[in-house]
Write a protein that holds these residues in place. Sequence first.
Motif, PDB file in Angstrom:
ATOM      1  N   HIS A  61       0.833  -1.196   0.000  1.00 53.04           N
ATOM      2  CA  HIS A  61       0.000   0.000   0.000  1.00 53.04           C
ATOM      3  C   HIS A  61       0.871   1.251   0.000  1.00 53.04           C
ATOM      4  O   HIS A  61       2.069   1.197   0.265  1.00 53.04           O
ATOM      5  CB  HIS A  61      -0.940   0.009   1.213  1.00 53.04           C
TER       6      HIS A  61
ATOM      7  N   HIS B 204      -3.527  -1.793  -2.264  1.00 55.48           N
ATOM      8  CA  HIS B 204      -4.372  -0.606  -2.194  1.00 55.48           C
ATOM      9  C   HIS B 204      -3.547   0.673  -2.075  1.00 55.48           C
ATOM     10  O   HIS B 204      -2.366   0.654  -1.713  1.00 55.48           O
ATOM     11  CB  HIS B 204      -5.369  -0.708  -1.034  1.00 55.48           C
TER      12      HIS B 204
ATOM     13  N   LYS C 213      -7.627  -2.118  -4.858  1.00 60.56           N
ATOM     14  CA  LYS C 213      -8.591  -1.041  -4.682  1.00 60.56           C
ATOM     15  C   LYS C 213      -7.850   0.267  -4.412  1.00 60.56           C
ATOM     16  O   LYS C 213      -6.648   0.267  -4.091  1.00 60.56           O
ATOM     17  CB  LYS C 213      -9.555  -1.347  -3.537  1.00 60.56           C
TER      18      LYS C 213
END
Length: 525
Positions: free
Chosen positions: A379, A415, A436
């Motif tokens: 991330h 993400h 996402k």
Amino acid sequence: MMMNNIFKRESCVIARLFLCSFSMACATAHADINFSMQAEAEAQNTPEGWAAVELPKNLPAITAANTFNITDYGAATTSTDNTAAIQAALDAAHQAGGGMVIVPAGEWLFGRITIGSHTVLHLCAGATLKLLAYANQPDHTTKTPYITDKKGATDIVIEGESAETSIIEGQGGPWWDAVEAKESGLQRGSLIRFYQGERHLFRHFRLQNAPGTNLTLGQSGKGGHNTVHDVSIYAPASTASDPSHNTDGIPVWAPYANIYDCLIDTGDDNVVTDSYAQYIHVWHCQFKAGHGASLGSYTVDMHHIIYEDLSFDGTTAGFRLKSNTDRSGDVHAIIFRNCTMHNVATPIQITAWYDKVPDSPTAAAAAPESVTSTTPRYHDILIQNVSVSGYDTKNSNDKNYNGIMIYGRPESYVHDVTFDNVQISHRNGVRLFFCKDIKFINGCSFTKTRTNQSVSATDADLSAVMENAYEAAYTWNGSTSSLTPAMGTPQPAATRYYNLQGHSHSTKPHTRGIYIHNGKKIIVK
């Protein structure tokens, strides 16, 4: 953050003048030398908020009394093995509390040597340290590096006078042949690897034809504060007719490193950060053959890494983050920016499935693994001001060669990845799986040359260049897209059904067809 070009040129001039001061030492063996670290300090380029990489300190003033020429200890260009003589010179420097060991012009065969604290190993112009031939090695099952540090040694410099004229030659060809022949018990030590000590500097020399990796920094988080610059690395590409194998250029296994102004043309990762790599800054390098600016496959406790101002020409990958569930963890604060790529097979690849992605994301979604401390968690990654062009080669397995590939895991989505002003032209398009909060901002564009389809800032989404997607959500220049099935934490495998198009059902469907349920094929009639 970046120094301006004028300042950088001035630093380079200082460095060249500094190196010229060594010419007397190479010629006369015991001349006084004006050894200075000033140019190194000026060129550090520490990112905002980071602690500076520490340079070697407490090095002795270099005088005739602590300058040691390997020829004074029996080294000769006619010798079949100078290991003992070179080691004797290094030991003399160590016993003197530090000093400089000089390798004069000529070719010097050697085996494994170790360097003590506060020592400078200097290769003169025209000097080649040449590794003993494969046939003359004592054994082929020892992974000990060929040039390494004494246990706990600190403040070491290995340097030459230029990356063209000061060379360490690995004679790797027979080693690579042994890899292809699957020789039993084969182990290949790095040409240079420093394990535990800190504050090491490597500059102005060339590594070529290493049996395995070239210049490895640290081990398991130990051995931090390394600086590498103006080093060239060469080995045949992994795609060559006579390839090298696993000849990583600069693997990093410890915190705090500056790597800059290097040219790396090799058979595996050009520069790669592995577990415990933190606060690593790589800039202004040229990558030719190789597997690019890599992270992993071991990615335990890896964060705060910047690759910037790099050029890639013909590498198989550009920015590549790779790991698996047995060797990862929390990977974040990664920046890749201000780079150009030409003829790069896989420009941007982020995958939590090393070494082979699933054949079907539906099957992967149907059987998520338990989350553990070594599950990949990627991330907060920024990819900014990147230009990609020139790759239009058809491969037997095109799905592995895409302009962008992000492949998270059903139990751990990738993400918060931001593409900022990224312009990509590539034969193949985009693949997004289990991810996402992927953001494309500030005029990103993508051209899929295989089908002559493009998307730009004025388009709503990536559909025109999307090769495949599954459980992915992204924002394209202000427009949000979510690719089914629904986002979020996957339901348990026992309650989900997937058709062959990747759509999910929370209960057993009534429509006829073939479904994946709990990792098994189910036929509904």
